[in-house]
Design a protein around this motif. Structure first.
Motif, PDB file in Angstrom:
ATOM      1  N   LEU A  20      17.940  42.460   3.530  1.00  0.00           N
ATOM      2  CA  LEU A  20      17.836  43.916   3.625  1.00  0.00           C
ATOM      3  C   LEU A  20      17.372  44.225   5.043  1.00  0.00           C
ATOM      4  CD1 LEU A  20      16.114  44.733   0.219  1.00  0.00           C
ATOM      5  CD2 LEU A  20      18.535  45.011   0.826  1.00  0.00           C
ATOM      6  N   TYR A  21      18.019  45.175   5.678  1.00  0.00           N
ATOM      7  CA  TYR A  21      17.766  45.495   7.080  1.00  0.00           C
ATOM      8  C   TYR A  21      17.202  46.906   7.213  1.00  0.00           C
ATOM      9  CZ  TYR A  21      20.836  41.486   7.862  1.00  0.00           C
ATOM     10  OH  TYR A  21      21.398  40.230   7.861  1.00  0.00           O
ATOM     11  N   ASP A  22      16.314  47.087   8.190  1.00  0.00           N
ATOM     12  CA  ASP A  22      15.772  48.422   8.446  1.00  0.00           C
ATOM     13  C   ASP A  22      16.736  49.196   9.354  1.00  0.00           C
ATOM     14  OD1 ASP A  22      15.323  47.571  11.090  1.00  0.00           O
ATOM     15  OD2 ASP A  22      13.177  47.274  10.791  1.00  0.00           O
ATOM     16  N   ASP A  23      16.334  50.392   9.753  1.00  0.00           N
ATOM     17  CA  ASP A  23      17.183  51.254  10.587  1.00  0.00           C
ATOM     18  C   ASP A  23      17.514  50.649  11.945  1.00  0.00           C
ATOM     19  OD1 ASP A  23      17.140  53.141   8.583  1.00  0.00           O
ATOM     20  OD2 ASP A  23      15.499  54.295   9.475  1.00  0.00           O
ATOM     21  N   ARG A  24      16.680  49.723  12.428  1.00  0.00           N
ATOM     22  CA  ARG A  24      16.920  49.076  13.728  1.00  0.00           C
ATOM     23  C   ARG A  24      17.701  47.771  13.586  1.00  0.00           C
ATOM     24  NH1 ARG A  24      10.895  49.381  14.226  1.00  0.00           N
ATOM     25  NH2 ARG A  24      11.360  47.317  13.510  1.00  0.00           N
ATOM     26  N   GLY A  25      18.104  47.427  12.351  1.00  0.00           N
ATOM     27  CA  GLY A  25      18.858  46.202  12.135  1.00  0.00           C
ATOM     28  C   GLY A  25      17.992  44.970  11.973  1.00  0.00           C
ATOM     29  N   GLN A  26      16.672  45.163  11.808  1.00  0.00           N
ATOM     30  CA  GLN A  26      15.749  44.044  11.631  1.00  0.00           C
ATOM     31  C   GLN A  26      15.616  43.715  10.143  1.00  0.00           C
ATOM     32  OE1 GLN A  26      14.315  42.389  14.340  1.00  0.00           O
ATOM     33  NE2 GLN A  26      15.759  43.714  15.406  1.00  0.00           N
ATOM     34  N   VAL A  27      15.570  42.436   9.813  1.00  0.00           N
ATOM     35  CA  VAL A  27      15.400  42.008   8.424  1.00  0.00           C
ATOM     36  C   VAL A  27      13.984  42.339   7.964  1.00  0.00           C
ATOM     37  CG1 VAL A  27      15.341  40.001   6.873  1.00  0.00           C
ATOM     38  CG2 VAL A  27      17.064  40.125   8.696  1.00  0.00           C
ATOM     39  N   TYR A  28      13.869  43.023   6.831  1.00  0.00           N
ATOM     40  CA  TYR A  28      12.536  43.287   6.289  1.00  0.00           C
ATOM     41  C   TYR A  28      12.332  42.629   4.930  1.00  0.00           C
ATOM     42  CZ  TYR A  28      14.465  47.042   3.328  1.00  0.00           C
ATOM     43  OH  TYR A  28      15.184  47.763   2.407  1.00  0.00           O
ATOM     44  N   ASP A  29      13.403  42.123   4.313  1.00  0.00           N
ATOM     45  CA  ASP A  29      13.276  41.433   3.032  1.00  0.00           C
ATOM     46  C   ASP A  29      14.588  40.722   2.747  1.00  0.00           C
ATOM     47  OD1 ASP A  29      12.148  40.528   0.672  1.00  0.00           O
ATOM     48  OD2 ASP A  29      11.991  42.506  -0.265  1.00  0.00           O
ATOM     49  N   ALA A  30      14.581  39.878   1.732  1.00  0.00           N
ATOM     50  CA  ALA A  30      15.800  39.201   1.289  1.00  0.00           C
ATOM     51  C   ALA A  30      15.823  39.223  -0.230  1.00  0.00           C
ATOM     52  CB  ALA A  30      15.842  37.761   1.796  1.00  0.00           C
ATOM     53  N   ILE A  31      16.997  39.389  -0.784  1.00  0.00           N
ATOM     54  CA  ILE A  31      17.173  39.411  -2.233  1.00  0.00           C
ATOM     55  C   ILE A  31      17.484  37.997  -2.689  1.00  0.00           C
ATOM     56  CG2 ILE A  31      18.547  40.318  -4.131  1.00  0.00           C
ATOM     57  CD1 ILE A  31      19.144  42.754  -2.311  1.00  0.00           C
ATOM     58  N   ALA A  32      16.793  37.555  -3.728  1.00  0.00           N
ATOM     59  CA  ALA A  32      17.041  36.225  -4.294  1.00  0.00           C
ATOM     60  C   ALA A  32      17.874  36.378  -5.556  1.00  0.00           C
ATOM     61  CB  ALA A  32      15.726  35.533  -4.610  1.00  0.00           C
ATOM     62  N   GLY A  33      18.891  35.547  -5.684  1.00  0.00           N
ATOM     63  CA  GLY A  33      19.735  35.562  -6.875  1.00  0.00           C
ATOM     64  C   GLY A  33      20.818  36.628  -6.818  1.00  0.00           C
ATOM     65  N   THR A  34      21.586  36.682  -7.889  1.00  0.00           N
ATOM     66  CA  THR A  34      22.669  37.649  -8.011  1.00  0.00           C
ATOM     67  C   THR A  34      22.107  39.057  -8.129  1.00  0.00           C
ATOM     68  OG1 THR A  34      24.075  36.015  -9.109  1.00  0.00           O
ATOM     69  CG2 THR A  34      24.629  38.321  -9.489  1.00  0.00           C
ATOM     70  N   PHE A  35      22.781  40.017  -7.486  1.00  0.00           N
ATOM     71  CA  PHE A  35      22.387  41.414  -7.648  1.00  0.00           C
ATOM     72  C   PHE A  35      23.617  42.287  -7.841  1.00  0.00           C
ATOM     73  CE2 PHE A  35      22.698  40.989  -3.000  1.00  0.00           C
ATOM     74  CZ  PHE A  35      23.363  42.139  -2.614  1.00  0.00           C
ATOM     75  N   LEU A  36      23.381  43.505  -8.329  1.00  0.00           N
ATOM     76  CA  LEU A  36      24.439  44.472  -8.565  1.00  0.00           C
ATOM     77  C   LEU A  36      24.215  45.685  -7.674  1.00  0.00           C
ATOM     78  CD1 LEU A  36      24.359  44.595 -12.488  1.00  0.00           C
ATOM     79  CD2 LEU A  36      25.703  43.054 -11.043  1.00  0.00           C
ATOM     80  N   VAL A  37      25.283  46.207  -7.116  1.00  0.00           N
ATOM     81  CA  VAL A  37      25.226  47.498  -6.453  1.00  0.00           C
ATOM     82  C   VAL A  37      25.769  48.486  -7.479  1.00  0.00           C
ATOM     83  CG1 VAL A  37      25.963  48.909  -4.493  1.00  0.00           C
ATOM     84  CG2 VAL A  37      25.633  46.435  -4.197  1.00  0.00           C
ATOM     85  N   VAL A  38      24.950  49.479  -7.838  1.00  0.00           N
ATOM     86  CA  VAL A  38      25.317  50.433  -8.885  1.00  0.00           C
ATOM     87  C   VAL A  38      25.235  51.855  -8.343  1.00  0.00           C
ATOM     88  CG1 VAL A  38      24.509  48.904 -10.721  1.00  0.00           C
ATOM     89  CG2 VAL A  38      22.955  50.609  -9.792  1.00  0.00           C
ATOM     90  N   GLY A  39      26.025  52.737  -8.926  1.00  0.00           N
ATOM     91  CA  GLY A  39      25.938  54.149  -8.602  1.00  0.00           C
ATOM     92  C   GLY A  39      24.731  54.750  -9.307  1.00  0.00           C
ATOM     93  N   LEU A  40      24.267  55.886  -8.807  1.00  0.00           N
ATOM     94  CA  LEU A  40      23.091  56.537  -9.372  1.00  0.00           C
ATOM     95  C   LEU A  40      23.389  57.985  -9.731  1.00  0.00           C
ATOM     96  CD1 LEU A  40      20.410  55.337  -6.779  1.00  0.00           C
ATOM     97  CD2 LEU A  40      20.821  54.392  -9.060  1.00  0.00           C
ATOM     98  N   THR A  41      22.810  58.415 -10.850  1.00  0.00           N
ATOM     99  CA  THR A  41      22.759  59.833 -11.189  1.00  0.00           C
ATOM    100  C   THR A  41      21.287  60.210 -11.083  1.00  0.00           C
ATOM    101  OG1 THR A  41      22.410  59.455 -13.557  1.00  0.00           O
ATOM    102  CG2 THR A  41      24.705  59.578 -12.801  1.00  0.00           C
ATOM    103  N   GLU A  42      20.928  61.416 -11.502  1.00  0.00           N
ATOM    104  CA  GLU A  42      19.522  61.814 -11.417  1.00  0.00           C
ATOM    105  C   GLU A  42      18.615  60.936 -12.260  1.00  0.00           C
ATOM    106  OE1 GLU A  42      18.491  65.906 -11.877  1.00  0.00           O
ATOM    107  OE2 GLU A  42      20.191  66.556 -10.661  1.00  0.00           O
ATOM    108  N   ASP A  43      19.148  60.427 -13.398  1.00  0.00           N
ATOM    109  CA  ASP A  43      18.271  59.685 -14.304  1.00  0.00           C
ATOM    110  C   ASP A  43      18.872  58.406 -14.880  1.00  0.00           C
ATOM    111  OD1 ASP A  43      20.156  60.909 -15.868  1.00  0.00           O
ATOM    112  OD2 ASP A  43      18.754  61.856 -17.246  1.00  0.00           O
ATOM    113  N   ASP A  44      19.978  57.926 -14.316  1.00  0.00           N
ATOM    114  CA  ASP A  44      20.595  56.732 -14.886  1.00  0.00           C
ATOM    115  C   ASP A  44      21.476  56.040 -13.849  1.00  0.00           C
ATOM    116  OD1 ASP A  44      21.146  54.833 -16.819  1.00  0.00           O
ATOM    117  OD2 ASP A  44      22.413  56.126 -18.044  1.00  0.00           O
ATOM    118  N   PHE A  45      21.976  54.876 -14.231  1.00  0.00           N
ATOM    119  CA  PHE A  45      22.951  54.156 -13.417  1.00  0.00           C
ATOM    120  C   PHE A  45      24.330  54.661 -13.817  1.00  0.00           C
ATOM    121  CE2 PHE A  45      19.700  50.744 -14.434  1.00  0.00           C
ATOM    122  CZ  PHE A  45      18.954  50.999 -13.312  1.00  0.00           C
ATOM    123  N   THR A  46      25.276  54.561 -12.885  1.00  0.00           N
ATOM    124  CA  THR A  46      26.642  54.975 -13.160  1.00  0.00           C
ATOM    125  C   THR A  46      27.596  54.114 -12.344  1.00  0.00           C
ATOM    126  OG1 THR A  46      28.107  56.897 -13.326  1.00  0.00           O
ATOM    127  CG2 THR A  46      26.739  56.754 -11.350  1.00  0.00           C
TER     128      THR A  46
END
Length: 166
Positions: free
Chosen positions: A74-100
């Motif tokens: 995960l990169y900040d606004d300057r392109g610097q790494v601030y964290d890393a995700i371990a394992g499989t992840f999903l990119v999901v859409g968002l509504t006000e109160d749920d995933f979509t």
């Protein structure tokens, strides 16, 4: 099943982008149910919202503690790494109160963003990230090389001093 039941089943499904370590991302339809989301990431889910888009990253909240392989940074606004995700992840859409489901535009944007797997090293206490060529590109390159060798079997073979292929 009548049309109403089919429609309800389709509403429960959502189209997400699955990002596995060392692989190119792919699109998948999964049920929008806690158990299915947990199964997709391999454990208890946690959300992070690193983008201005109406999307979130759904990940295994214990992935690092469980020793899952680091996947993408995960990169900040300057392109610097601030964290890393371990394992499989999903990119999901968002509504006000749920995933979509993701929109087609979101799918393309984040598919491109996560196309290249990343390798992580720790050097002098700092996490360094190196992007790798996507697996698909490697496979295509190997396939083209194999096809070329099949079309021209003499190419790539070493020749002896008299010019004959060995």
């Amino acid at each position: 099943m009548d049309e109403k039941e089919v429609s309800e089943m389709q509403e429960e499904m959502m189209t997400v982008l699955v990002v596995e370590p060392m692989k190119a991302p792919y699109v998948k339809s999964i049920p929008n149910e806690l158990e299915d989301l947990q199964q997709a990431v391999g454990g208890d889910i946690e959300m992070t919202y690193p983008f201005e888009d109406e999307v979130g990253i759904l990940l295994n909240g214990n992935g690092k503690f469980e020793g899952l392989p680091l996947n993408r940074a995960l990169y900040d606004d300057r392109g610097q790494v601030y964290d890393a995700i371990a394992g499989t992840f999903l990119v999901v859409g968002l509504t006000e109160d749920d995933f979509t489901s993701l929109t087609p535009e979101q799918i393309e944007k984040f598919k491109e963003k996560y196309q290249s797997p990343e390798v992580f090293t720790l050097f002098n206490g700092e996490l360094h990230v190196m992007k790798m060529p996507p697996q698909e590109q490697k496979e295509q390159k190997e396939s083209r090389k194999k096809d070329a060798q099949e079309k021209n079997p003499a190419k790539g073979k070493k020749k002896n001093r008299s010019g004959e292929a060995r």
